[in-house]
Scaffold this motif. Structure first.
Motif, PDB file in Angstrom:
ATOM      1  N   GLY A 162       0.797  -1.155   0.049  1.00  0.00           N
ATOM      2  CA  GLY A 162      -0.090   0.150   0.106  1.00  0.00           C
ATOM      3  C   GLY A 162       0.846   1.167   0.008  1.00  0.00           C
ATOM      4  O   GLY A 162       0.544   2.153  -0.663  1.00  0.00           O
ATOM      5  N   GLY A 163       2.016   1.197   0.583  1.00  0.00           N
ATOM      6  CA  GLY A 163       2.879   2.482   0.738  1.00  0.00           C
ATOM      7  C   GLY A 163       3.514   2.519  -0.608  1.00  0.00           C
ATOM      8  O   GLY A 163       3.652   3.554  -1.068  1.00  0.00           O
ATOM      9  N   VAL A 164       3.868   1.573  -1.235  1.00  0.00           N
ATOM     10  CA  VAL A 164       4.576   1.394  -2.460  1.00  0.00           C
ATOM     11  C   VAL A 164       3.474   2.205  -3.517  1.00  0.00           C
ATOM     12  O   VAL A 164       3.927   2.892  -4.384  1.00  0.00           O
ATOM     13  CB  VAL A 164       4.948  -0.016  -3.056  1.00  0.00           C
ATOM     14  N   PHE A 165       2.232   1.523  -3.619  1.00  0.00           N
ATOM     15  CA  PHE A 165       1.255   2.241  -4.352  1.00  0.00           C
ATOM     16  C   PHE A 165       0.972   3.735  -4.306  1.00  0.00           C
ATOM     17  O   PHE A 165       0.852   4.530  -5.000  1.00  0.00           O
ATOM     18  CB  PHE A 165      -0.131   1.521  -4.386  1.00  0.00           C
ATOM     19  N   ALA A 166       1.215   4.264  -2.909  1.00  0.00           N
ATOM     20  CA  ALA A 166       1.090   5.545  -2.701  1.00  0.00           C
ATOM     21  C   ALA A 166       2.040   6.288  -3.326  1.00  0.00           C
ATOM     22  O   ALA A 166       2.069   7.413  -3.819  1.00  0.00           O
ATOM     23  CB  ALA A 166       1.037   5.963  -1.159  1.00  0.00           C
ATOM     24  N   ALA A 167       3.310   5.685  -3.540  1.00  0.00           N
ATOM     25  CA  ALA A 167       4.569   6.145  -4.174  1.00  0.00           C
ATOM     26  C   ALA A 167       4.240   6.537  -5.587  1.00  0.00           C
ATOM     27  O   ALA A 167       4.364   7.487  -6.222  1.00  0.00           O
ATOM     28  CB  ALA A 167       5.773   5.511  -3.702  1.00  0.00           C
ATOM     29  N   VAL A 168       4.420   5.050  -6.287  1.00  0.00           N
ATOM     30  CA  VAL A 168       4.235   4.974  -7.640  1.00  0.00           C
ATOM     31  C   VAL A 168       2.844   5.386  -8.211  1.00  0.00           C
ATOM     32  O   VAL A 168       3.091   5.874  -9.713  1.00  0.00           O
ATOM     33  CB  VAL A 168       4.562   3.545  -7.895  1.00  0.00           C
ATOM     34  N   PHE A 169       1.886   5.524  -7.727  1.00  0.00           N
ATOM     35  CA  PHE A 169       0.530   5.865  -8.243  1.00  0.00           C
ATOM     36  C   PHE A 169       0.051   7.228  -7.802  1.00  0.00           C
ATOM     37  O   PHE A 169      -0.722   7.641  -8.412  1.00  0.00           O
ATOM     38  CB  PHE A 169      -0.753   4.808  -8.119  1.00  0.00           C
ATOM     39  N   GLY A 170       0.551   7.660  -6.712  1.00  0.00           N
ATOM     40  CA  GLY A 170      -0.008   8.861  -6.200  1.00  0.00           C
ATOM     41  C   GLY A 170       1.116  10.093  -6.107  1.00  0.00           C
ATOM     42  O   GLY A 170       0.775  11.157  -6.537  1.00  0.00           O
ATOM     43  N   MET A 171       2.439   9.698  -5.555  1.00  0.00           N
ATOM     44  CA  MET A 171       3.399  11.045  -5.248  1.00  0.00           C
ATOM     45  C   MET A 171       4.253  10.802  -6.573  1.00  0.00           C
ATOM     46  O   MET A 171       5.327  11.646  -6.451  1.00  0.00           O
ATOM     47  CB  MET A 171       4.196  10.435  -4.152  1.00  0.00           C
ATOM     48  N   ALA A 172       4.192  10.158  -7.660  1.00  0.00           N
ATOM     49  CA  ALA A 172       5.002  10.043  -8.783  1.00  0.00           C
ATOM     50  C   ALA A 172       5.153  11.441  -9.565  1.00  0.00           C
ATOM     51  O   ALA A 172       6.325  11.996  -9.744  1.00  0.00           O
ATOM     52  CB  ALA A 172       4.752   9.064  -9.772  1.00  0.00           C
ATOM     53  N   SER A 173       4.059  12.238  -9.489  1.00  0.00           N
ATOM     54  CA  SER A 173       4.342  13.551 -10.131  1.00  0.00           C
ATOM     55  C   SER A 173       4.682  14.384  -9.123  1.00  0.00           C
ATOM     56  O   SER A 173       5.561  15.555  -9.710  1.00  0.00           O
ATOM     57  CB  SER A 173       2.711  13.881 -10.408  1.00  0.00           C
TER      58      SER A 173
END
Length: 429
Positions: free
Chosen positions: A211-222
């Motif tokens: 879930g933390g990974v998803f927050a990074a790659v799909f949420g905080m990437a921009s």
């Protein structure tokens, strides 16, 4: 596939518009936040709010559907999304953005449930697997297309926000005019987190970290791209290849999952992800090599979600799989909510390299824990192991249950390949 398109093309077209709008939202806010001078720690609140809203939505939307029906729930939630997208541009304020992201996350949790219920109802037993696959492809293509649309106007203006809102609005007619009455929505029995952890410690720990990974790659990437100094086109391309990598790698990883000890595959994938992101931390890639990194990060992260659920299912009776999946969805949501705050703090303290450092730590922890779990109990034999159910991280409980049912049917039809070198075991500790 033709039969699926014949019966569900309008629903899939509407979902395509919705996913383009939602895909633009996350990336555009990260870019606009940089233009407005928001620090990564401030954007963490904004990005985290979506996952909090989504998590609440998955727990509340069932009651709404039972009270007023699928059509009214979809109409109300999609209308709120269209309004929220316009309000983003009304005032570039962190509190407003976080509130709108919370609302959008809540609404999309319900939208996914309704759309996936309709798709399931429109499919026969023979076409359900094809329908789910096509639905996944439509979602991913929509998000990837969204990144290209970010280049049609200035992210510092209003036009892109208007486009997002219009896309959501035009999704209404094809979905609402073609949808047949969906069956009554019912939730499965609950499984406590304690019970779930005793059944599969690796499934719980891995899903929380993921879930933390998803927050990074799909949420905080921009947000990372903005801090790195990338232009709009480069940020859009980076986000697009993350999703594209997840789409491409889903099938080969799924096939490998059904032919070997899943813990070896989980440990191998996360170790590869840790090594890749650690390399990016010490030797930051340029704009072009960043695309390669993004592809493989997405290719590792996206299929891991279904892989961890499949591994947990290996130790469950079929009747308990839906309840366990609901618990894992909740755990994953908790990890996604906390992730942006850690990333924001690390990027403030370390610079853009903190983004990859965060991913390296999470991937590495899962790899180490998977290896440790291999010393605690044996993997189930191929005859008792569950099959890999492909679905996306943003899938609702409806899609997860359908995917598991389809995977189980296929496994019964084709027969389960023996998993080499394993004996069944019942130890949980």
């Amino acid at each position: 596939m033709t039969a699926v398109l014949k019966t569900s093309w309008a629903l899939l077209l509407g979902m395509m518009f919705l996913m383009i709008g939602n895909g633009m939202q996350g990336t555009l806010l990260g870019i606009r936040g940089g233009i407005e001078g928001f620090a990564p720690t401030s954007m963490a609140w904004v990005m985290s709010a979506y996952y909090a809203g989504f998590l609440v939505g998955t727990r509340v939307v069932a009651n709404l559907i039972r009270r007023v029906g699928h059509v009214r729930v979809f109409s109300a939630l999609a209308s709120l999304v269209a309004a929220a997208f316009i309000l983003y541009a009304a005032d570039a304020h962190m509190v407003l953005w976080a509130a709108m992201r919370l609302l959008v996350g809540f609404c999309f949790a319900g939208i996914y449930v309704v759309a996936e219920s309709w798709l399931n109802e429109a499919s026969s037993n023979e076409t359900r697997g094809q329908a789910l696959s096509l639905y996944m492809i439509v979602q991913m293509v929509g998000v990837i297309t969204a990144q290209g649309l970010l280049n049609v106007a200035d992210p510092g203006g209003y036009t892109l926000f208007i486009i997002m809102s219009v896309l959501v609005s035009v999704s209404f007619p094809p979905i609402l005019l073609s949808a047949s009455p969906a069956p009554p929505y019912s939730t499965t029995k609950r499984m406590t987190l304690g019970q779930l952890f005793r059944i599969s410690p690796l499934g719980c720990v891995g899903t929380f970290a993921l879930g933390g990974v998803f927050a990074a790659v799909f949420g905080m990437a921009s947000v990372f791209g903005t801090e790195r100094g990338l232009d709009v086109g480069e940020i859009a391309a980076f986000v697009a290849v993350i999703y594209f990598g997840g789409l491409v790698c889903q099938v080969p990883i799924g096939r490998a999952s059904d032919r070997m000890d899943r813990r070896i595959l989980i440990a191998g994938l996360t170790a590869f992800g840790a090594a890749l992101t650690a390399l990016a931390t010490v030797a930051p890639p340029n704009a072009w090599t960043l695309l390669i990194f993004g592809f493989f990060i997405g290719g590792v992260a996206n299929p891991l979600y279904a892989l961890l659920i499949a591994y947990t299912n290996d130790f469950l009776e079929p009747a308990d799989m839906a309840a366990a999946s609901g618990g894992l969805l909740f755990i994953n949501g908790l990890g996604a909510i906390s992730g942006p705050f850690v990333i924001g703090w690390l990027m403030t303290a370390m610079g853009p390299g903190g983004y990859f450092f965060y991913l390296a730590v999470l991937f590495g922890l899962v790899a180490v824990y998977a290896i440790y779990r291999m010393t605690r109990r044996a993997s189930p034999t191929g005859g008792t192991a569950a099959s890999y159910p492909p679905f996306l991280p943003q899938a609702s409980p409806v899609a997860v249950e359908v995917a598991q049912a389809v995977a189980s049917e296929r496994r019964q039809e084709t027969g389960a390949p023996e998993t080499p070198g394993n004996e069944s075991g019942n130890e949980n500790q």
